[in-house]
Structure formats: C-alpha cells, structure tokens
Design a protein around this motif. Structure first.
Motif, PDB file in Angstrom:
ATOM      1  N   ASN A  65       1.116  -1.105   0.162  1.00  0.00           N
ATOM      2  CA  ASN A  65      -0.293   0.052  -0.053  1.00  0.00           C
ATOM      3  C   ASN A  65       0.819   0.964  -0.402  1.00  0.00           C
ATOM      4  O   ASN A  65       0.902   2.188  -0.631  1.00  0.00           O
ATOM      5  N   ASP A 125      -3.292   8.991   1.458  1.00  0.00           N
ATOM      6  CA  ASP A 125      -3.683   8.035   2.854  1.00  0.00           C
ATOM      7  C   ASP A 125      -2.645   6.596   1.803  1.00  0.00           C
ATOM      8  O   ASP A 125      -3.743   6.054   1.676  1.00  0.00           O
ATOM      9  N   LEU A 128      -2.230   1.400   4.519  1.00  0.00           N
ATOM     10  CA  LEU A 128      -2.331   0.340   4.890  1.00  0.00           C
ATOM     11  C   LEU A 128      -3.152  -0.047   3.782  1.00  0.00           C
ATOM     12  O   LEU A 128      -3.756   1.273   3.838  1.00  0.00           O
ATOM     13  N   ILE A 157      -5.536   5.831  -0.605  1.00  0.00           N
ATOM     14  CA  ILE A 157      -5.626   4.342  -1.192  1.00  0.00           C
ATOM     15  C   ILE A 157      -6.164   3.347  -1.211  1.00  0.00           C
ATOM     16  O   ILE A 157      -5.334   2.511   0.017  1.00  0.00           O
ATOM     17  N   LEU A 159      -7.583   1.264   0.819  1.00  0.00           N
ATOM     18  CA  LEU A 159      -9.155   1.431   1.605  1.00  0.00           C
ATOM     19  C   LEU A 159      -7.728   2.003   2.294  1.00  0.00           C
ATOM     20  O   LEU A 159      -7.247   2.632   2.668  1.00  0.00           O
ATOM     21  N   SER A 161      -6.750   3.260   5.641  1.00  0.00           N
ATOM     22  CA  SER A 161      -5.646   2.181   6.727  1.00  0.00           C
ATOM     23  C   SER A 161      -6.396   2.377   7.930  1.00  0.00           C
ATOM     24  O   SER A 161      -6.982   2.766   8.587  1.00  0.00           O
TER      25      SER A 161
HETATM   26  K   LIG Z   1      -4.817   3.178   2.877  1.00  0.00           K
END
Ligand SMILES: [K+]
Ligand SMILES: NC(=O)C1=CN([C@@H]2O[C@H](COP(=O)(O)OP(=O)(O)OC[C@H]3O[C@@H](n4cnc5c(N)ncnc54)[C@H](O)[C@@H]3O)[C@@H](O)[C@H]2O)[C@@H](O)CC1
Ligand SMILES: Nc1ncnc2c1ncn2[C@@H]1O[C@H](COP(=O)(O)OP(=O)(O)O)[C@@H](O)[C@H]1O
Length: 484
Positions: A65, A125, A128, A157, A159, A161
């Motif tokens: 990620n 972001d 994660l 990005i 999801l 995090s």
């Molecule tokens: K993310």
C-alpha cells in the motif's frame, strides 16, 4: 476508473479473493506493472480532486500500500506537483514492488520528510491496505488522526488504513464523534483491482467517503464473489390487463396497545409500495376500525385473516402480545416478513425457532436491526456489528430464510446465495418507524410475486434511495417515507 454510485452493480471481493485475483493478474504481467497502474490511477484522481494543489502529503506504510503511494508520488512529481512523502517502515523489509517504487520516487526527485508538512492541499493515505494486521499505533495512528482531523481532502489508497476489507470494522477510529461531523473534510477512497465489501458496511461508508474504483485492467476470472452491489432495481411494469388481485394481498399483524403507529406505518408503506390490497390486523382490540389518513386500509381481527392467501408482515409494534399469535402466523402464512417484536419473541423461544426453520421453502424474510440479530444469534450487538456479513449469512442459514440485517450498509443474505450489500440510505433513516416502513415495503414486493431475495434488496434499495432524495434541510419522518 469509475465513481461508485447507488446505481452501480458490481461484484465485491474480500481479502482472500482479492489476493487471488492480484496473484493471477501479476502472473500474466511484467514485474511491477500492477503497482505502476495503481500509482497512475491514484495520481490521476489526486490531480482531479486538487488540480491546483501546491503541497500533497503522501503518508506511506511498510507494505505494498505504501508502494502505491510512492508510485503515485513519482507520477505526481513528474507532472509538476509537489508531493511530500513521509514513511513508516524499514527499507530492508519493503516488498519488492514497493522497493521498486521507492527507487522510482527517489529518481523522480520526490521530497522525503521526517514529519508531515505543516500545510497540505491534499493528503494521500498509503499507510495500510489489505495487509492491515492490527490496529495502527504510534506514529501511524498519529498521522491518521492528524490527516482526518485536518481541513485537506483525504484520498485513501485502496482502503482507509485500518479498515477491515471484509467486515468494515475500523481498528483505529479516526472518525470525529457524530456530533462533530459537519467539520469533516472531504474523504475519498480509490479501491484498486477489486471493490471490497468492507467499504460498504459497518464503518466503511464513513471511513471511505466518496468511492472510486479502478480494476487496473485485471479480470477477476473465476474467483468466487464475496458479496454484490445490486445496482438500481428496474421499476415494475404494470400491464393494462391486470387488477388488484394481480399485485397480492398484504396483512400487517402488530400494533399492540400503545404501538398502533408501527403497524399503521407498515401497512401504509405496503399500500404505497404497490400491494393490491392491504389489511391491518391490530393487536389492540380497542382501536377504531378505520385509519382516517389512510382509508384504503381494511381492518380485520388477527384471527379472521386467511393466512394461507396472504403475505403477512408481522411484529411491527407487536409487544408481548405478538408471541401468542406466532404459532399460527409461522404455520399458516403464504409469505412472511418478520420484524421487531416478532423476532424478539422468536429469539426467546426455541419452539418458535424450530417452527420458523420449518417454513423453509415458503417465502420468509427476517428484518432484524443489529440488536435483534444479536438476540436471534445468542450473541451481542458488538459481535454482530464486527462482521455484519457473517452475522446475516449465519442467520439466513440457521433459519432457512432471507435476512435483512439493517443499518449502515444493510446486508441481504439468503441460504447458499451470495449476499447483497445495499449502498443507499443515510443517517436520516435513524428515526423511529423507518424499520416498520421497510417491513411494509418488503411485504408489498413479496405480495407482487418477487422471490424473497429480490423483494428484500429492491425494497431496501428503494427505502434508502428515498432518504437520499429527501431535502437535506427537512427532517425525514417515517410517515413521509412510507408515502414517498
Ligand atoms: K490506505
Ligand atoms: N502487489 C501488487 O501487485 C499490488 C498491491 N497493491 C497494493 O498493495 C496493498 C497490499 O499490500 P501488502 O500486502 O503489502 O499490505 P499493506 O501494505 O496493506 O500492509 C502490510 C504491511 O504493513 C504491516 N502492518 C500491518 N498492520 C500494521 C499496523 N497496524 N501497523 C504497522 N504496520 C502494520 C505489515 O507487517 C506489512 O509490512 C493493497 O492494499 C494495494 O494497496 C496494489 O498496488 C495492486 C497491486
Ligand atoms: N445510518 C444509516 N444508514 C443507512 N440506513 C440506516 C441508517 N440508520 C438507520 N437506517 C435504516 O433505518 C431503518 C431503521 O430500522 P429500525 O432500527 O428497525 O427502526 P424502527 O424499529 O424504529 O422502525 C433500517 O432500514 C435501517 O437500515
């Protein structure tokens, strides 16, 4: 890349399925190709969201990620933007794709910093994604809280995090308390390769915000879906040569003393949902046999209902009194929607549970909210909310019925079928009586002849969409919702 809306019909893939799709796609492509596509997609959306951004803060984590974030940084730098990357993680333990993207970001001249910039026009972001294994802590938690408390739009990005891709549970709650929601900055999420169920239920909707999707030109192949987004229902086409009998008869059984309104709401919703005839059988014998605001409703005593011909909506405002009627209703009704107090009565009585499971084959829809679902499962609300898909699926299997688990991202599950997650609705529905309205709408759809899963998701979708269309400055009432 596409914007996901209420009308989007799409498959959803959980973590394991997404990993399988990723591996199959990567096997047919040159090394690093997927991450380059991911980074380019992120950069394009970032430029569209903040075309005049002077500073873009990209927070990158220790896995792939973070690699997507680094790749986006390289792409943005190459297009004249000024990304500032902060990173968590040890260079020597970066996965190979992320390492390649780190090199590309360095080669592009991206600025790396130890701490987030004081001001940013956009935040990415990339801490994660699918690999989030525990709740973010330390610096990662600080950065997440900081980006979500700030005024700049946050683009997550893949999801947000810490969001579980399968359940929509957020392991670090970076959301402001409900009362402060008006202060939220814009949130977006670009889901990559697959759309994940967790984005649509639990805390997923609030954490992700506006949803975008890029499949990175990879196909899911034959990997089984985890769930589906239904898309908009097609309005029913009423032929000329039909009559009220063509659209079925609904009977609402409920409305114990002091709770007549719940049954009236369900019956009104069934009528406005298109049922041919609607009977109202109140449990409070003292009620007048006419609803002046809805004279189309026909009042009957519960014992006088020809259950075998009817779609029965049972339990709305049923109180304790509904319990004594349940053996007949479960045994006799042609089709059945069980709501509220009827579900509570079933949860408390094993004989009723056996009778409910014994209906398998006759159309039956259960419409629990999370507490009612918890009672039926013999667990707690928190456990239900921690994995809504699993709770709904388990209930459906246990009772051989279609289950509508209500709340943000209502789940519709049936035995041995892929569950649906409903994308419509909003917190304006969080007002008394809207569940009774939904039960009546499902009753009307069942009476019209839809099979239970279709009746349920179409009614749930329409119920939520009515709340979305409702003017923002006017509070929504259940009575108005029933008559939309
Ligand atoms: K993310
Ligand atoms: N490999 C590929 O080809 C592709 C990967 N993709 C991206 O890769 C992501 C998945 O990558 P990964 O599997 O590396 O997983 P992540 O990057 O989501 O996270 C895994 C890393 O984070 C660490 N970690 C987990 N929880 C943590 C926590 N709470 N605090 C601190 N560290 C934590 C793990 O030890 C591991 O190092 C996807 O979500 C997507 O963004 C996409 O680019 C599509 C292509
Ligand atoms: N935040 C939300 N987002 C989407 N739907 C919601 C939200 N809050 C409530 N709802 C919907 O409103 C309805 C409330 O039903 P329920 O809890 O049974 O209320 P009642 O018993 O008062 O009628 C359900 O359909 C639920 O899915």
């Amino acid at each position: 890349m596409q914007r996901i809306t209420a009308a989007t019909a799409a498959p959803l893939f959980g973590t394991d399925a997404s990993r399988r799709i990723e591996q199959a796609a990567a096997a047919t492509l040159p090394p690093h190709a997927l991450m380059q596509r991911a980074g380019l997609a992120v950069a394009r959306l970032a430029m569209a969201v903040a075309p005049n951004a002077r500073t873009i803060w990209i927070a990158c984590g220790p896995g792939n990620n973070g690699g997507d974030g680094l790749e986006a940084a390289a792409q943005l730098q190459g297009r004249g933007f000024a990304p500032v990357v902060t990173r968590i993680g040890d260079d020597t333990r970066l996965p190979p794709d992320a390492r390649a993207s780190l090199q590309r970001a360095r080669d592009a001249g991206v600025r790396f910093a130890d701490a987030p910039p004081a001001h940013a026009d956009l935040v990415l972001d990339a801490l994660l994604g699918l690999g989030a294994a525990r709740a973010p802590g330390g610096l990662m938690a600080d950065w997440l809280r900081r980006m979500h408390a700030g005024p700049a739009p946050v683009l997550s990005i893949d999801l947000p995090s810490g969001l579980n891709a399968d359940t929509g549970a957020l392991s670090l709650n970076f959301l402001a308390p409900a009362a402060h929601r008006t202060q939220d900055a814009r949130r977006l999420c670009l889901s990559l390769l697959t759309l994940k169920p967790g984005l649509f239920t639990g805390q997923g909707r609030d954490a992700a915000g506006e949803l975008w999707f890029d499949d990175l030109a990879a196909s899911p192949g034959d990997v089984p879906l985890t769930a589906r987004l239904p898309g908009a229902p097609v309005p029913m086409n009423r032929r000329h040569a039909t009559h009220k009998g063509s659209y079925g008869d609904v009977a609402v059984v409920g409305g114990a003393p002091g709770m007549a309104g719940a049954a009236l709401l369900a019956a009104t919703a069934a009528l406005h949902g298109g049922a041919g005839r609607v009977y109202l059988a109140p449990l409070d014998a003292a009620l007048p046999a006419l609803a002046p605001t809805q004279p189309e409703l026909m009042f009957r005593r519960p014992a006088a209902l020809p259950l075998e011909d009817l779609t029965v909506v049972c339990g709305c405002g049923g109180g304790e009194a509904i319990r004594d009627l349940l053996p007949q209703v479960l045994g006799g009704s042609r089709a059945l929607v069980l709501d509220a107090d009827a579900l509570n009565a079933v949860a408390a009585d094993e004989a009723l549970q056996r009778q409910l499971a014994g209906r398998a084959g006759r159309p039956t829809v259960l419409t629990p909210h999370p507490l009612e679902a918890a009672r039926l499962l013999g667990t707690g609300t928190a456990e239900v909310q921690a994995d809504r898909l699993r709770a709904a699926t388990e209930l459906a299997q246990r009772f051989g019925a279609t289950v509508v688990l209500k709340g943000s991202g209502t789940i519709v599950a049936a035995p041995n079928q892929t569950p649906w997650i409903n994308p419509t609705g909003n917190a304006r529905l969080a007002t008394a009586g809207t569940g009774d309205v939904l039960a009546g709408m499902i009753g009307a759809a069942l009476a019209a002849g839809h099979e239970p899963m279709t009746a349920a998701w179409q009614a749930v979708w329409t119920h939520g969409e009515r709340a979305e269309r409702w003017p923002a400055h006017r509070p929504l009432t259940a009575g108005a919702l029933a008559r939309c």
